[in-house]
Design an enzyme around this catalytic site. Sequence first.
Site, PDB file in Angstrom:
ATOM      1  N   HIS A   1     -10.282  -5.320  10.069  1.00 52.13           N
ATOM      2  CA  HIS A   1     -10.941  -5.133   8.776  1.00 52.13           C
ATOM      3  C   HIS A   1     -12.356  -4.573   8.934  1.00 52.13           C
ATOM      4  CE1 HIS A   1      -7.725  -7.974   7.800  1.00 52.13           C
ATOM      5  NE2 HIS A   1      -7.831  -7.571   6.545  1.00 52.13           N
TER       6      HIS A   1
ATOM      7  N   GLU B   1       0.807  -1.217   0.000  1.00 52.51           N
ATOM      8  CA  GLU B   1       0.000   0.000   0.000  1.00 52.51           C
ATOM      9  C   GLU B   1       0.844   1.273   0.000  1.00 52.51           C
ATOM     10  OE1 GLU B   1      -2.607  -3.302   1.341  1.00 52.51           O
ATOM     11  OE2 GLU B   1      -0.593  -2.605   1.879  1.00 52.51           O
TER      12      GLU B   1
END
Length: 331
Positions: free
Chosen positions: A129, A60
Amino acid sequence: MREITLSQAVNEAIAEEMRRDETVFLMGEDVAEAGTPFKVLSGLVEEFGTARVIDTPISEPGFVGMAVGAAMTGTRPVVDLMFGDFLYLVMDQLCNQAAKQHYMSGGKLTVPMVLRTNLGATRRSAAQHSQSLQALVAHIPGLKVAMPSSAYEAKGLMKTAIRDNNPVVIFEDKLMYQDKAPVPEEEYLIPFGAANIRREGSDITLIATSSMVQVAEAAAETLAAEGISAEVIDPRTLVPLDEATLLSSVKKTSRAIVIDEGHQSYGVTAEIASRLNEKAFYHLDAPVLRMGAMDVPVPFSPALEDITVPTPEGVAENARKLCAGDMIHAA
């Protein structure tokens, strides 16, 4: 008018902008053949090819940094960040680089980049998450932040974001991808900083973001059956924030609840409530109430997870108390 899902609306918006402007491209983990784990971007690689729909390595910081550089040098990247929780990995690239380049270059550089990601609990995805981190980036000057509450909003806000010359972060609720709403076939844009009054009312204002708009509307239906008229407002964007519409509503109703799925402490609810208290104080008959997620890591257990976020029943109960004056003395 046709009805499509929020997932289809996002896909359409990106495809239309890629057809309109060849400098728009898409990048992220599993965005090409897989179409993301939620299948939101399915079919785009077949139309635009792997040169404009780019599967990145699982890094990322790396691919968000690449997007910042690409945006500074003449393109308009749309970056897919698979889960909003991964924002922690890209804070330097997003907040120290993308957000500050226009200012630090004396206005010579722009970063027309969109970072699309998601938020939301109750999907049984556990603590790493399931977070709602919109307040994290709304805190940073130089970033715009949008939070669509339906398929209609998702398409209009995404198209506006892609055309904006500033870095924009868009949060989509994971549980809403299959929710349907009327969406015009003709092109339309939704301007940033223009809140949407979803339901008019006179007794109390419910200001809600993303999927919490549905929570507020369900509470308003319950309250209406009891003779309490609730106005429901979707800010659409946190940055810029349409203060004028929010203040006008609260000055009319004299009571307000702010609802957001992020953790309650130091978050979106605190900022909006503070502005209402500062700028509409003499119009209030009760303190502005905040309803956010519990200040705990999101549990995996369904029984525990479900009680960490605001519910229609909870919003309705607090609205009753505000309208009856039961919370004034306690506050």
